[in-house]
Design a protein around this motif. Structure first.
Motif, PDB file in Angstrom:
ATOM      1  N   ILE A  18     -13.573  14.285  -7.642  1.00 17.22           N
ATOM      2  CA  ILE A  18     -14.621  13.446  -7.070  1.00 17.22           C
ATOM      3  C   ILE A  18     -15.291  12.715  -8.226  1.00 17.22           C
ATOM      4  O   ILE A  18     -15.785  13.330  -9.159  1.00 17.22           O
ATOM      5  N   GLY A  19     -15.294  11.411  -8.143  1.00 16.54           N
ATOM      6  CA  GLY A  19     -15.937  10.608  -9.179  1.00 16.54           C
ATOM      7  C   GLY A  19     -17.405  10.393  -8.856  1.00 16.54           C
ATOM      8  O   GLY A  19     -17.778  10.190  -7.713  1.00 16.54           O
ATOM      9  N   VAL A  20     -18.215  10.447  -9.880  1.00 17.17           N
ATOM     10  CA  VAL A  20     -19.647  10.213  -9.725  1.00 17.17           C
ATOM     11  C   VAL A  20     -19.980   8.924 -10.462  1.00 17.17           C
ATOM     12  O   VAL A  20     -20.000   8.889 -11.690  1.00 17.17           O
ATOM     13  N   PRO A  21     -20.207   7.847  -9.719  1.00 17.93           N
ATOM     14  CA  PRO A  21     -20.451   6.554 -10.373  1.00 17.93           C
ATOM     15  C   PRO A  21     -21.688   6.549 -11.259  1.00 17.93           C
ATOM     16  O   PRO A  21     -21.690   5.933 -12.315  1.00 17.93           O
ATOM     17  N   ALA A  22     -22.749   7.214 -10.865  1.00 18.13           N
ATOM     18  CA  ALA A  22     -23.972   7.194 -11.666  1.00 18.13           C
ATOM     19  C   ALA A  22     -23.808   8.019 -12.936  1.00 18.13           C
ATOM     20  O   ALA A  22     -24.406   7.717 -13.956  1.00 18.13           O
ATOM     21  N   PHE A  53     -24.142   7.432  -2.181  1.00 18.16           N
ATOM     22  CA  PHE A  53     -22.926   8.222  -2.360  1.00 18.16           C
ATOM     23  C   PHE A  53     -23.207   9.500  -3.124  1.00 18.16           C
ATOM     24  O   PHE A  53     -22.771  10.580  -2.734  1.00 18.16           O
ATOM     25  N   GLU A  54     -23.963   9.402  -4.210  1.00 18.08           N
ATOM     26  CA  GLU A  54     -24.252  10.585  -5.014  1.00 18.08           C
ATOM     27  C   GLU A  54     -25.140  11.578  -4.277  1.00 18.08           C
ATOM     28  O   GLU A  54     -24.952  12.781  -4.366  1.00 18.08           O
ATOM     29  N   SER A  55     -26.112  11.084  -3.540  1.00 19.38           N
ATOM     30  CA  SER A  55     -27.010  12.007  -2.842  1.00 19.38           C
ATOM     31  C   SER A  55     -26.332  12.667  -1.652  1.00 19.38           C
ATOM     32  O   SER A  55     -26.721  13.757  -1.243  1.00 19.38           O
ATOM     33  N   VAL A 101     -15.931  12.040   1.481  1.00 18.88           N
ATOM     34  CA  VAL A 101     -15.917  11.697   0.055  1.00 18.88           C
ATOM     35  C   VAL A 101     -15.038  10.473  -0.177  1.00 18.88           C
ATOM     36  O   VAL A 101     -15.388   9.574  -0.943  1.00 18.88           O
ATOM     37  N   CYS A 102     -13.886  10.435   0.504  1.00 13.71           N
ATOM     38  CA  CYS A 102     -12.998   9.267   0.368  1.00 13.71           C
ATOM     39  C   CYS A 102     -13.673   8.002   0.887  1.00 13.71           C
ATOM     40  O   CYS A 102     -13.562   6.935   0.275  1.00 13.71           O
ATOM     41  N   TYR A 103     -14.369   8.116   2.001  1.00  8.33           N
ATOM     42  CA  TYR A 103     -15.059   6.954   2.557  1.00  8.33           C
ATOM     43  C   TYR A 103     -16.146   6.458   1.609  1.00  8.33           C
ATOM     44  O   TYR A 103     -16.293   5.256   1.387  1.00  8.33           O
ATOM     45  N   GLY A 104     -16.900   7.372   1.051  1.00 12.34           N
ATOM     46  CA  GLY A 104     -17.942   6.978   0.098  1.00 12.34           C
ATOM     47  C   GLY A 104     -17.359   6.343  -1.153  1.00 12.34           C
ATOM     48  O   GLY A 104     -17.901   5.379  -1.685  1.00 12.34           O
ATOM     49  N   ALA A 105     -16.238   6.881  -1.607  1.00  7.21           N
ATOM     50  CA  ALA A 105     -15.595   6.302  -2.784  1.00  7.21           C
ATOM     51  C   ALA A 105     -15.012   4.927  -2.464  1.00  7.21           C
ATOM     52  O   ALA A 105     -15.038   4.031  -3.305  1.00  7.21           O
ATOM     53  N   TRP A 106     -14.485   4.749  -1.258  1.00  9.58           N
ATOM     54  CA  TRP A 106     -13.948   3.449  -0.846  1.00  9.58           C
ATOM     55  C   TRP A 106     -15.054   2.399  -0.836  1.00  9.58           C
ATOM     56  O   TRP A 106     -14.865   1.284  -1.274  1.00  9.58           O
ATOM     57  N   TYR A 107     -16.189   2.790  -0.344  1.00 13.90           N
ATOM     58  CA  TYR A 107     -17.321   1.880  -0.257  1.00 13.90           C
ATOM     59  C   TYR A 107     -17.842   1.507  -1.643  1.00 13.90           C
ATOM     60  O   TYR A 107     -18.306   0.402  -1.862  1.00 13.90           O
ATOM     61  N   TYR A 108     -17.731   2.443  -2.575  1.00 16.23           N
ATOM     62  CA  TYR A 108     -18.317   2.213  -3.894  1.00 16.23           C
ATOM     63  C   TYR A 108     -17.355   1.501  -4.845  1.00 16.23           C
ATOM     64  O   TYR A 108     -17.722   0.534  -5.489  1.00 16.23           O
ATOM     65  N   ASP A 109     -16.112   2.004  -4.965  1.00 16.19           N
ATOM     66  CA  ASP A 109     -15.186   1.450  -5.942  1.00 16.19           C
ATOM     67  C   ASP A 109     -13.758   1.792  -5.530  1.00 16.19           C
ATOM     68  O   ASP A 109     -13.477   2.915  -5.101  1.00 16.19           O
ATOM     69  N   SER A 110     -12.834   0.847  -5.678  1.00 15.19           N
ATOM     70  CA  SER A 110     -11.458   1.076  -5.240  1.00 15.19           C
ATOM     71  C   SER A 110     -10.714   2.028  -6.178  1.00 15.19           C
ATOM     72  O   SER A 110      -9.883   2.820  -5.735  1.00 15.19           O
ATOM     73  N   PHE A 111     -10.991   1.994  -7.470  1.00 10.25           N
ATOM     74  CA  PHE A 111     -10.331   2.939  -8.385  1.00 10.25           C
ATOM     75  C   PHE A 111     -10.805   4.364  -8.123  1.00 10.25           C
ATOM     76  O   PHE A 111     -10.017   5.303  -8.155  1.00 10.25           O
ATOM     77  N   LEU A 112     -12.076   4.511  -7.877  1.00  8.28           N
ATOM     78  CA  LEU A 112     -12.641   5.809  -7.542  1.00  8.28           C
ATOM     79  C   LEU A 112     -12.000   6.355  -6.271  1.00  8.28           C
ATOM     80  O   LEU A 112     -11.659   7.541  -6.191  1.00  8.28           O
TER      81      LEU A 112
END
Length: 142
Positions: A18-22, A53-55, A101-112
């Motif tokens: 799981i990637g954490v963008p922040a 996404f992080e929260s 988690v996949c949906y949140g990552a899709w919304y945030y960044d495609s590589f994530l």
């Protein structure tokens, strides 16, 4: 065979990246699950609008942890085939947390998203195998 499949499914769910963008890094699902309990005790359900996404990762990890605990308790049952509904509930909770988690990552960044989905594909494949084994065992007992 079914108990072994459930154990492997638990392990594969635990090592989903799981990637954490922040935080600009990655963690595994089991790390977020262990962090979720003290964080929820201290702060409660705190959804921040700046970083949704992080929260939401804490809540998602808690759902996954509940699914894993249900599955672990069922492993100690003598007749696991009589507990089909509970197995489905545990697997569904783990799957819902992965999809969220996949949906949140899709919304945030495609590589994530690609990294998260790629690390979760073995989990989804073995989840399908466990469901197949459950249906096969149920049909053989009827």
């Amino acid at each position: 065979m079914l108990k072994r499949g459930i154990i492997i499914t638990l392990i594969l769910n635990s090592i989903i990246l799981i990637g954490v963008p922040a935080g600009h890094g990655y963690g595994i699902m089991i790390m977020f699950e262990f962090i979720s309990i003290p964080s929820l005790i201290k702060k409660g359900f705190d959804f921040q609008k700046e970083y949704p996404f992080e929260s939401s990762l804490i809540f998602t990890a808690l759902v996954s942890l509940i699914g894993k605990l249900i599955s672990i308790v069922l492993l100690f049952s003598k007749d696991i085939l009589q507990k089909n509904n509970w197995i489905y509930i545990g697997l569904t909770l783990m799957l819902i947390s992965f999809l969220f988690v996949c949906y949140g990552a899709w919304y945030y960044d495609s590589f994530l998203f690609a990294v998260t989905l790629g690390s979760g594909i073995p989990f989804m494949m073995y989840l399908g195998r466990v469901i197949y084994l459950m249906n096969k065992a149920r049909l053989s007992t009827e």
